[in-house]
Design an enzyme around this catalytic site. Structure first.
Site, PDB file in Angstrom:
ATOM      1  N   PRO A   9       4.080  53.919  17.426  1.00 54.01           N
ATOM      2  CA  PRO A   9       3.034  53.468  17.338  1.00 54.01           C
ATOM      3  C   PRO A   9       2.867  53.630  18.901  1.00 54.01           C
ATOM      4  O   PRO A   9       3.348  52.246  19.725  1.00 54.01           O
ATOM      5  CB  PRO A   9       2.933  52.542  16.425  1.00 54.01           C
ATOM      6  N   ASN A  10       1.417  53.605  19.316  1.00 54.98           N
ATOM      7  CA  ASN A  10       0.234  53.516  20.436  1.00 54.98           C
ATOM      8  C   ASN A  10       1.104  53.834  21.474  1.00 54.98           C
ATOM      9  O   ASN A  10       0.639  53.786  22.539  1.00 54.98           O
ATOM     10  CB  ASN A  10       0.360  51.974  20.277  1.00 54.98           C
ATOM     11  N   ARG A  17      -2.862  52.334  27.892  1.00 49.44           N
ATOM     12  CA  ARG A  17      -2.143  50.592  27.948  1.00 49.44           C
ATOM     13  C   ARG A  17      -1.769  49.923  27.991  1.00 49.44           C
ATOM     14  O   ARG A  17      -0.749  50.703  28.404  1.00 49.44           O
ATOM     15  CB  ARG A  17      -1.629  51.390  26.135  1.00 49.44           C
ATOM     16  N   TYR A  22       3.838  48.141  30.378  1.00 47.88           N
ATOM     17  CA  TYR A  22       3.971  49.750  29.753  1.00 47.88           C
ATOM     18  C   TYR A  22       3.941  51.187  31.038  1.00 47.88           C
ATOM     19  O   TYR A  22       4.639  51.944  31.259  1.00 47.88           O
ATOM     20  CB  TYR A  22       3.139  50.162  28.688  1.00 47.88           C
ATOM     21  N   ASN A  73      12.317  55.204  20.618  1.00 45.62           N
ATOM     22  CA  ASN A  73      11.173  54.073  20.929  1.00 45.62           C
ATOM     23  C   ASN A  73      10.738  53.831  19.316  1.00 45.62           C
ATOM     24  O   ASN A  73       9.607  54.468  19.460  1.00 45.62           O
ATOM     25  CB  ASN A  73      10.706  54.450  21.982  1.00 45.62           C
ATOM     26  N   ALA A  76       6.145  48.844  17.997  1.00 43.35           N
ATOM     27  CA  ALA A  76       6.158  48.143  17.543  1.00 43.35           C
ATOM     28  C   ALA A  76       6.602  47.671  15.578  1.00 43.35           C
ATOM     29  O   ALA A  76       7.056  46.673  15.674  1.00 43.35           O
ATOM     30  CB  ALA A  76       4.490  47.616  17.310  1.00 43.35           C
ATOM     31  N   HIS A  79      10.659  45.580  15.461  1.00 47.66           N
ATOM     32  CA  HIS A  79      10.872  44.451  14.717  1.00 47.66           C
ATOM     33  C   HIS A  79       9.580  44.088  13.230  1.00 47.66           C
ATOM     34  O   HIS A  79       9.682  42.760  13.099  1.00 47.66           O
ATOM     35  CB  HIS A  79       9.755  43.910  15.693  1.00 47.66           C
ATOM     36  N   ASP A  86      16.811  51.691   7.866  1.00 46.72           N
ATOM     37  CA  ASP A  86      17.520  52.199   6.684  1.00 46.72           C
ATOM     38  C   ASP A  86      18.008  54.340   7.245  1.00 46.72           C
ATOM     39  O   ASP A  86      18.969  54.741   6.541  1.00 46.72           O
ATOM     40  CB  ASP A  86      16.345  52.212   5.396  1.00 46.72           C
ATOM     41  N   GLU A  97      18.240  53.441  20.522  1.00 43.95           N
ATOM     42  CA  GLU A  97      17.133  52.896  21.482  1.00 43.95           C
ATOM     43  C   GLU A  97      17.039  52.085  22.319  1.00 43.95           C
ATOM     44  O   GLU A  97      17.605  52.036  23.250  1.00 43.95           O
ATOM     45  CB  GLU A  97      17.469  51.234  20.272  1.00 43.95           C
ATOM     46  N   HIS A  99      13.451  51.285  24.993  1.00 37.82           N
ATOM     47  CA  HIS A  99      12.303  50.625  25.373  1.00 37.82           C
ATOM     48  C   HIS A  99      11.512  50.807  26.273  1.00 37.82           C
ATOM     49  O   HIS A  99      12.587  49.860  27.757  1.00 37.82           O
ATOM     50  CB  HIS A  99      12.022  48.471  25.046  1.00 37.82           C
ATOM     51  N   LEU A 100      10.215  50.317  27.095  1.00 44.74           N
ATOM     52  CA  LEU A 100      10.266  50.898  28.214  1.00 44.74           C
ATOM     53  C   LEU A 100      10.282  48.943  28.546  1.00 44.74           C
ATOM     54  O   LEU A 100      10.765  49.315  30.297  1.00 44.74           O
ATOM     55  CB  LEU A 100       8.394  51.308  28.320  1.00 44.74           C
ATOM     56  N   SER A 101       9.665  48.604  28.620  1.00 47.47           N
ATOM     57  CA  SER A 101       9.752  47.021  28.773  1.00 47.47           C
ATOM     58  C   SER A 101      10.958  46.170  28.352  1.00 47.47           C
ATOM     59  O   SER A 101      11.664  46.789  27.663  1.00 47.47           O
ATOM     60  CB  SER A 101       8.919  46.228  28.127  1.00 47.47           C
ATOM     61  N   ARG A 106      10.111  38.986  27.140  1.00 49.60           N
ATOM     62  CA  ARG A 106       8.997  38.795  26.165  1.00 49.60           C
ATOM     63  C   ARG A 106       8.404  37.922  25.330  1.00 49.60           C
ATOM     64  O   ARG A 106       9.590  37.208  24.825  1.00 49.60           O
ATOM     65  CB  ARG A 106       8.481  40.648  25.611  1.00 49.60           C
ATOM     66  N   ARG A 110       9.577  39.798  19.940  1.00 48.54           N
ATOM     67  CA  ARG A 110      10.043  40.703  19.955  1.00 48.54           C
ATOM     68  C   ARG A 110      11.309  41.272  20.328  1.00 48.54           C
ATOM     69  O   ARG A 110      12.498  42.063  20.581  1.00 48.54           O
ATOM     70  CB  ARG A 110       9.283  41.560  21.843  1.00 48.54           C
TER      71      ARG A 110
HETATM   72  C1  DQA Z   1       8.200  48.389  23.348  1.00 48.90           C
HETATM   73  C2  DQA Z   1       8.417  46.991  22.259  1.00 48.90           C
HETATM   74  C3  DQA Z   1       8.033  46.714  21.434  1.00 48.90           C
HETATM   75  O1  DQA Z   1       7.910  45.629  21.594  1.00 48.90           O
HETATM   76  C4  DQA Z   1       6.355  47.157  21.795  1.00 48.90           C
HETATM   77  O2  DQA Z   1       5.739  46.570  20.562  1.00 48.90           O
HETATM   78  C5  DQA Z   1       5.781  48.214  21.996  1.00 48.90           C
HETATM   79  C6  DQA Z   1       6.531  49.188  23.017  1.00 48.90           C
HETATM   80  C7  DQA Z   1       8.402  49.276  24.568  1.00 48.90           C
HETATM   81  O3  DQA Z   1       8.756  50.441  24.822  1.00 48.90           O
HETATM   82  O4  DQA Z   1       8.238  47.734  25.267  1.00 48.90           O
HETATM   83  O5  DQA Z   1       4.446  49.387  21.375  1.00 48.90           O
HETATM   84  O6  DQA Z   1       8.920  49.794  22.494  1.00 48.90           O
END
Ligand code: DQA
Length: 144
Positions: A9-10, A17, A22, A73, A76, A79, A86, A97, A99-101, A106, A110
Site C-alpha cells: 500500500p501507498n 510521497r 522514500y 515490499n 505498512a 508491521h 501466513d 522482504e 524496504h526502501l527506508s 525509524r 516499524r
Molecule cells: C516501507 C516502510 C514501511 O514502514 C512503510 O509503511 C512503507 C514503506 C519502505 O519501503 O521503506 O509504506 O515498506
C-alpha cells in the site's frame, strides 16, 4: 527463473510521497529499473502493486502456479499483517522482504516485521537499490 515482485500500500504514490523518506523515484521508475536488471540476470519478472491486503494475499497464493521467488515490499502491512505472513508461509515460495527506508532506524512500530520470520531475508534502507539487491539475491537463490 520467475520472480514476482509485490508492492504494497501507498507505494503507487512514490515520487510524491514523503520524498525525504522514500526518494524521488516513482513506482514506474523502479519497475523499469527492475525490468532492466531482470533482463541482465536472465529472470522473468512480473510486478504487482495493491493497496489492499486481500489482493496481496491473492497475489501470493496465485504465485504458486508461476513464481520461483517472491520479492515483496509489504509496506505498512509489514508491521500489521498476519494474513500476509501466513500466505507467504502457506505457499512455501522463497520470499525476500524489501524496504526502501531502513525500518529499524525509524519509529519503533516499524521495527517489527511479521514477514521477516518467514522470509529468506530482508533488505532495508537502500532506496530503489533495495529492490535491485533483492533481484540479485533471488538469482543467487536459484543457483543454490
Ligand atoms: C516501507 C516502510 C514501511 O514502514 C512503510 O509503511 C512503507 C514503506 C519502505 O519501503 O521503506 O509504506 O515498506
Amino acid at each position: 527463473m520467475k520472480v514476482l515482485v509485490l508492492h504494497g500500500p501507498n507505494l503507487n504514490m512514490l515520487g510524491t510521497r514523503e520524498p525525504d523518506v522514500y526518494g524521488a523515484a516513482t513506482l514506474e521508475n523502479i519497475n523499469a529499473m527492475l525490468e532492466t536488471e531482470a533482463e541482465r540476470l536472465g529472470l522473468e519478472l512480473r510486478t504487482v502493486q495493491s493497496n489492499s491486503e486481500g489482493a496481496l494475499v491473492d497475489a501470493i497464493q496465485g504465485a504458486q502456479d508461476w513464481a520461483d521467488v517472491i520479492v515483496i515490499n509489504p509496506a505498512a502491512y509489514t508491521h500489521t499483517s498476519v494474513a500476509l505472513r501466513d500466505a507467504v508461509s502457506a505457499v512455501g515460495i522463497p520470499t525476500i522482504e524489501v524496504h526502501l527506508s531502513n525500518i529499524h532506524a525509524r519509529e519503533e512500530f516499524r521495527h517489527r516485521s511479521h514477514i521477516a520470520p518467514v522470509a529468506v531475508g530482508q533488505i532495508s534502507g537502500f532506496g530503489p537499490e533495495s529492490y535491485r539487491l533483492a533481484l540479485r539475491a533471488a538469482s543467487t537463490l536459484a543457483k543454490s
